[in-house]
Design an enzyme around this catalytic site. Structure first.
Site, PDB file in Angstrom:
ATOM      1  N   GLY A  11       6.079  -2.564 -12.090  1.00 40.61           N
ATOM      2  CA  GLY A  11       6.857  -2.137 -10.908  1.00 40.61           C
ATOM      3  C   GLY A  11       8.244  -2.741 -10.839  1.00 40.61           C
ATOM      4  O   GLY A  11       8.797  -2.885  -9.746  1.00 40.61           O
ATOM      5  N   ALA A  13      11.210  -1.662 -11.483  1.00 38.97           N
ATOM      6  CA  ALA A  13      12.366  -0.853 -11.077  1.00 38.97           C
ATOM      7  C   ALA A  13      12.364  -0.556  -9.586  1.00 38.97           C
ATOM      8  O   ALA A  13      13.242   0.142  -9.083  1.00 38.97           O
ATOM      9  CB  ALA A  13      12.390   0.457 -11.862  1.00 38.97           C
ATOM     10  N   GLN A  15      11.859  -1.770  -5.316  1.00 40.93           N
ATOM     11  CA  GLN A  15      12.578  -2.659  -4.392  1.00 40.93           C
ATOM     12  C   GLN A  15      12.263  -4.144  -4.624  1.00 40.93           C
ATOM     13  O   GLN A  15      13.162  -4.958  -4.710  1.00 40.93           O
ATOM     14  CB  GLN A  15      12.094  -2.392  -2.990  1.00 40.93           C
ATOM     15  CG  GLN A  15      12.465  -1.172  -2.291  1.00 40.93           C
ATOM     16  CD  GLN A  15      12.322  -1.521  -0.819  1.00 40.93           C
ATOM     17  OE1 GLN A  15      13.294  -1.991  -0.241  1.00 40.93           O
ATOM     18  NE2 GLN A  15      11.137  -1.375  -0.280  1.00 40.93           N
ATOM     19  N   ILE A  16      10.969  -4.469  -4.655  1.00 43.70           N
ATOM     20  CA  ILE A  16      10.611  -5.889  -4.810  1.00 43.70           C
ATOM     21  C   ILE A  16      11.028  -6.358  -6.198  1.00 43.70           C
ATOM     22  O   ILE A  16      11.535  -7.463  -6.374  1.00 43.70           O
ATOM     23  CB  ILE A  16       9.099  -6.121  -4.586  1.00 43.70           C
ATOM     24  CG1 ILE A  16       8.720  -5.694  -3.172  1.00 43.70           C
ATOM     25  CG2 ILE A  16       8.718  -7.574  -4.814  1.00 43.70           C
ATOM     26  CD1 ILE A  16       7.238  -5.768  -2.867  1.00 43.70           C
ATOM     27  N   ARG A 100      -1.618   0.066   5.889  1.00 46.93           N
ATOM     28  CA  ARG A 100      -1.658  -0.287   4.459  1.00 46.93           C
ATOM     29  C   ARG A 100      -2.914   0.287   3.787  1.00 46.93           C
ATOM     30  O   ARG A 100      -2.869   0.702   2.635  1.00 46.93           O
ATOM     31  CB  ARG A 100      -1.582  -1.798   4.272  1.00 46.93           C
ATOM     32  CG  ARG A 100      -0.259  -2.376   4.764  1.00 46.93           C
ATOM     33  CD  ARG A 100      -0.197  -3.860   4.508  1.00 46.93           C
ATOM     34  NE  ARG A 100       0.952  -4.488   5.116  1.00 46.93           N
ATOM     35  CZ  ARG A 100       0.966  -5.023   6.351  1.00 46.93           C
ATOM     36  NH1 ARG A 100      -0.129  -4.996   7.104  1.00 46.93           N
ATOM     37  NH2 ARG A 100       2.049  -5.592   6.823  1.00 46.93           N
ATOM     38  N   GLN A 114      -5.084  -1.738 -14.492  1.00 50.40           N
ATOM     39  CA  GLN A 114      -4.421  -3.008 -14.819  1.00 50.40           C
ATOM     40  C   GLN A 114      -5.426  -4.151 -14.935  1.00 50.40           C
ATOM     41  O   GLN A 114      -5.250  -5.060 -15.752  1.00 50.40           O
ATOM     42  CB  GLN A 114      -3.310  -3.283 -13.804  1.00 50.40           C
ATOM     43  CG  GLN A 114      -2.206  -2.210 -13.943  1.00 50.40           C
ATOM     44  CD  GLN A 114      -0.972  -2.427 -13.102  1.00 50.40           C
ATOM     45  OE1 GLN A 114      -0.916  -3.306 -12.255  1.00 50.40           O
ATOM     46  NE2 GLN A 114       0.044  -1.606 -13.333  1.00 50.40           N
ATOM     47  N   ASP A 161       2.923 -13.480   5.179  1.00 56.61           N
ATOM     48  CA  ASP A 161       2.443 -13.600   6.565  1.00 56.61           C
ATOM     49  C   ASP A 161       2.569 -15.051   7.045  1.00 56.61           C
ATOM     50  O   ASP A 161       2.971 -15.313   8.177  1.00 56.61           O
ATOM     51  CB  ASP A 161       0.987 -13.128   6.664  1.00 56.61           C
ATOM     52  CG  ASP A 161       0.822 -11.737   6.056  1.00 56.61           C
ATOM     53  OD1 ASP A 161       1.525 -10.824   6.498  1.00 56.61           O
ATOM     54  OD2 ASP A 161       0.027 -11.585   5.107  1.00 56.61           O
ATOM     55  N   ARG A 164       6.167 -15.787   7.674  1.00 57.00           N
ATOM     56  CA  ARG A 164       6.582 -15.154   8.933  1.00 57.00           C
ATOM     57  C   ARG A 164       6.120 -15.997  10.125  1.00 57.00           C
ATOM     58  O   ARG A 164       6.844 -16.150  11.108  1.00 57.00           O
ATOM     59  CB  ARG A 164       5.989 -13.739   9.023  1.00 57.00           C
ATOM     60  CG  ARG A 164       6.662 -12.757   8.086  1.00 57.00           C
ATOM     61  CD  ARG A 164       5.877 -11.458   7.967  1.00 57.00           C
ATOM     62  NE  ARG A 164       6.644 -10.454   7.231  1.00 57.00           N
ATOM     63  CZ  ARG A 164       6.130  -9.346   6.727  1.00 57.00           C
ATOM     64  NH1 ARG A 164       4.844  -9.071   6.882  1.00 57.00           N
ATOM     65  NH2 ARG A 164       6.891  -8.493   6.081  1.00 57.00           N
ATOM     66  N   HIS A 189      -4.433  -8.708   4.763  1.00 54.55           N
ATOM     67  CA  HIS A 189      -2.996  -8.467   4.960  1.00 54.55           C
ATOM     68  C   HIS A 189      -2.860  -7.108   5.651  1.00 54.55           C
ATOM     69  O   HIS A 189      -2.556  -6.090   5.036  1.00 54.55           O
ATOM     70  CB  HIS A 189      -2.281  -8.488   3.598  1.00 54.55           C
ATOM     71  CG  HIS A 189      -0.819  -8.170   3.697  1.00 54.55           C
ATOM     72  ND1 HIS A 189       0.077  -8.907   4.426  1.00 54.55           N
ATOM     73  CD2 HIS A 189      -0.081  -7.159   3.150  1.00 54.55           C
ATOM     74  CE1 HIS A 189       1.278  -8.382   4.334  1.00 54.55           C
ATOM     75  NE2 HIS A 189       1.218  -7.317   3.567  1.00 54.55           N
TER      76      HIS A 189
HETATM   77  P1  NAD Z   1       8.842   0.654  -4.636  1.00 51.73           P
HETATM   78  O1  NAD Z   1       8.350   2.047  -4.467  1.00 51.73           O
HETATM   79  O2  NAD Z   1      10.264   0.347  -4.327  1.00 51.73           O
HETATM   80  O3  NAD Z   1       8.585   0.195  -6.131  1.00 51.73           O
HETATM   81  C1  NAD Z   1       7.358   0.363  -6.752  1.00 51.73           C
HETATM   82  C2  NAD Z   1       7.650   0.446  -8.247  1.00 51.73           C
HETATM   83  O4  NAD Z   1       6.404   0.446  -8.914  1.00 51.73           O
HETATM   84  C3  NAD Z   1       8.394   1.728  -8.661  1.00 51.73           C
HETATM   85  O5  NAD Z   1       9.433   1.381  -9.535  1.00 51.73           O
HETATM   86  C4  NAD Z   1       7.313   2.540  -9.361  1.00 51.73           C
HETATM   87  O6  NAD Z   1       7.834   3.376 -10.387  1.00 51.73           O
HETATM   88  C5  NAD Z   1       6.457   1.431  -9.939  1.00 51.73           C
HETATM   89  N1  NAD Z   1       5.077   1.806 -10.259  1.00 51.73           N
HETATM   90  C6  NAD Z   1       4.242   2.595  -9.559  1.00 51.73           C
HETATM   91  N2  NAD Z   1       3.062   2.713 -10.207  1.00 51.73           N
HETATM   92  C7  NAD Z   1       3.151   1.958 -11.326  1.00 51.73           C
HETATM   93  C8  NAD Z   1       2.259   1.668 -12.395  1.00 51.73           C
HETATM   94  N3  NAD Z   1       1.038   2.191 -12.449  1.00 51.73           N
HETATM   95  N4  NAD Z   1       2.699   0.848 -13.378  1.00 51.73           N
HETATM   96  C9  NAD Z   1       3.935   0.312 -13.334  1.00 51.73           C
HETATM   97  N5  NAD Z   1       4.824   0.555 -12.347  1.00 51.73           N
HETATM   98  C10 NAD Z   1       4.432   1.367 -11.366  1.00 51.73           C
HETATM   99  O7  NAD Z   1       7.863  -0.284  -3.800  1.00 51.73           O
HETATM  100  P2  NAD Z   1       8.117  -1.795  -3.341  1.00 51.73           P
HETATM  101  O8  NAD Z   1       8.843  -1.793  -2.045  1.00 51.73           O
HETATM  102  O9  NAD Z   1       8.649  -2.602  -4.481  1.00 51.73           O
HETATM  103  O10 NAD Z   1       6.614  -2.250  -2.988  1.00 51.73           O
HETATM  104  C11 NAD Z   1       5.633  -2.332  -3.987  1.00 51.73           C
HETATM  105  C12 NAD Z   1       4.264  -2.604  -3.368  1.00 51.73           C
HETATM  106  O11 NAD Z   1       4.253  -3.891  -2.745  1.00 51.73           O
HETATM  107  C13 NAD Z   1       3.861  -1.611  -2.280  1.00 51.73           C
HETATM  108  O12 NAD Z   1       2.499  -1.280  -2.393  1.00 51.73           O
HETATM  109  C14 NAD Z   1       4.108  -2.399  -0.990  1.00 51.73           C
HETATM  110  O13 NAD Z   1       3.332  -1.910   0.086  1.00 51.73           O
HETATM  111  C15 NAD Z   1       3.685  -3.772  -1.435  1.00 51.73           C
HETATM  112  N6  NAD Z   1       4.140  -4.906  -0.615  1.00 51.73           N
HETATM  113  C16 NAD Z   1       3.249  -5.905  -0.383  1.00 51.73           C
HETATM  114  C17 NAD Z   1       3.630  -7.014   0.358  1.00 51.73           C
HETATM  115  C18 NAD Z   1       2.650  -8.132   0.642  1.00 51.73           C
HETATM  116  O14 NAD Z   1       2.977  -9.018   1.440  1.00 51.73           O
HETATM  117  N7  NAD Z   1       1.483  -8.168   0.040  1.00 51.73           N
HETATM  118  C19 NAD Z   1       4.929  -7.097   0.846  1.00 51.73           C
HETATM  119  C20 NAD Z   1       5.815  -6.055   0.588  1.00 51.73           C
HETATM  120  C21 NAD Z   1       5.401  -4.942  -0.152  1.00 51.73           C
HETATM  121  C1  LMR Z   2       4.795  -6.245   4.510  1.00 50.21           C
HETATM  122  O1  LMR Z   2       3.990  -6.910   5.135  1.00 50.21           O
HETATM  123  O2  LMR Z   2       6.017  -6.278   4.751  1.00 50.21           O
HETATM  124  C2  LMR Z   2       4.316  -5.349   3.393  1.00 50.21           C
HETATM  125  O3  LMR Z   2       2.941  -5.418   3.261  1.00 50.21           O
HETATM  126  C3  LMR Z   2       4.807  -3.955   3.492  1.00 50.21           C
HETATM  127  C4  LMR Z   2       4.113  -3.184   4.582  1.00 50.21           C
HETATM  128  O4  LMR Z   2       3.625  -2.090   4.310  1.00 50.21           O
HETATM  129  O5  LMR Z   2       4.070  -3.679   5.723  1.00 50.21           O
END
Ligand code: NAD
Ligand code: LMR
Length: 329
Positions: A11, A13, A15-16, A100, A114, A161, A164, A189
């Site tokens: 992942g 490419a 946001q995270i 979620r 994975q 969390d 926060r 979460h």
């Molecule tokens: P995003 O859509 O900006 O990026 C996700 C990336 O993953 C994309 O580049 C996509 O092409 C890639 N991707 C998707 N499936 C894939 C696979 N099978 N193999 C490799 N790459 C793959 O999303 P984001 O904002 O980066 O968020 C990613 C995840 O993290 C989301 O599920 C989001 O809800 C989660 N998240 C969790 C927390 C937490 O506290 N646990 C916090 C923020 C976001």
């Molecule tokens: C968060 O807590 O910011 C992430 O899990 C993204 C979401 O879907 O809330």
């Protein structure tokens, strides 16, 4: 020169990915003396591949002395070959109005694939942090597909969390973040999480003496539990920089040890506190170094705290039942 630490990021490419990679490459997690090798696994579609190429160009342009090597791959087993630190970020994020858990259908199979690839290829001492949502249940799926790895190699991210919660306490009491210890977040979460300040201290004073119960119940708890949704509403996208930062905090403490501090990780339950064994549940742990941790035991709950824990654990159990057919395969 030290052997580069092998870090895999699916992942990259997204946001995270765009927030975490530059910090990993600059030594923010493992320090300025530890070179790192980054293996980046993206979806093979033209948009994701092009975006990843751009990110890698920017990583090059930073000329980080700690970035020893990086490569883009398309196959999970290649991505995890010998991997020591893995951030499972690649997954769909939720949009406005979604919970979620609504992401389970879209994302569960990613963690099955994975998990299998980690089982096949990763270091036997790998540390896998699941970030993609719903992260607790995705971690549960991943470790069930990795029977040759210790389930303790897997955890899910609830450090965001906990961070926060600390930030809200700091703002309320006007005390520095670094003076706050002992905050823990239990459960899922999700909105049902239980941010618990009963053992927290602020500059040595019990947090419960510095904030009143009404503020805790009516403001703090809902604010922390629904912060992810509030960020989606405000910016139209889910949290990214704060998520990346929490992921680095989580992995750094997990690997290096938390210096006796209690930190929150979602880990496979060992049955403590009546939490069903195997469920990946947010819990207070102390990281003891070299990737080991111990769940903090013998915590006494108030009646309200116990009810909150039971509610969030029940939600995790329900999610585990939903994915049972996937686990049974
Ligand atoms: P995003 O859509 O900006 O990026 C996700 C990336 O993953 C994309 O580049 C996509 O092409 C890639 N991707 C998707 N499936 C894939 C696979 N099978 N193999 C490799 N790459 C793959 O999303 P984001 O904002 O980066 O968020 C990613 C995840 O993290 C989301 O599920 C989001 O809800 C989660 N998240 C969790 C927390 C937490 O506290 N646990 C916090 C923020 C976001
Ligand atoms: C968060 O807590 O910011 C992430 O899990 C993204 C979401 O879907 O809330």
């Amino acid at each position: 020169m030290k052997h580069p630490a092998r870090i895999a990021v699916p992942g990259p490419a997204g946001q995270i990915g765009y927030s975490i990679l530059f910090r990993l490459a600059s030594g923010a997690m493992l320090g300025p003396d530890q070179p790192v090798s980054l293996t980046l696994l993206e979806r093979p579609n033209p948009t994701s591949s092009a975006a990843l190429k751009g990110v890698m160009m920017e990583l090059d342009d930073c000329a980080f002395p700690t970035l020893a090597e990086m490569k883009a791959v398309r196959d999970p087993a290649e991505a995890f070959d010998g991997a020591e630190y893995v951030f499972l970020i690649g997954a769909r994020p939720r949009g406005p109005g979604m919970e979620r858990a609504d992401l389970l259908e879209a994302n569960a199979s990613i963690f099955e694939t994975q998990g299998r690839a980690l089982n096949e290829a990763a270091s036997r001492n790998v540390k896998v942090l699941v970030v993609g949502n719903p992260c607790n249940t995705n971690a549960y799926i991943a470790y069930h597909h990795a029977p040759n790895l210790d389930p303790k190699c897997f955890s899910a991210m609830m450090r965001l969390d906990a961070n926060r919660a600390v930030a809200q306490l700091a703002e309320k009491t006007q005390k520095p973040v670094c003076s706050i210890q002992g905050v823990r977040v239990w459960g899922n979460h999700s909105n049902s999480m239980y941010p618990d300040i009963t053992a927290a201290t602020i500059a040595g004073t019990a947090a419960t003496e510095l904030v009143d119960e009404a503020w805790y119940n009516d403001y703090f708890l809902p604010t922390v539990a629904t912060r992810g949704g509030a960020i989606i509403k405000a910016r139209g996208k889910s949290s990214a920089a704060s998520a990346a930062s929490a992921a680095i905090d989580h992995m750094r403490d997990w690997w290096n040890g938390s210096d006796g501090r209690v930190v929150t990780m979602a880990v496979p339950s060992d049955g403590s506190y009546g939490i069903p064994e195997g469920i990946v549940c947010g819990m207070p742990v102390i990281c003891t170094g070299n990737g080991n941790y111990e769940i903090v035991k013998d915590i006494e709950f108030t009646a309200a705290g116990r009810a909150r824990l039971d509610k969030t654990v029940a939600e995790l159990v329900k999610e585990s039942e939903t994915v049972a057919p996937l686990i049974a395969e």
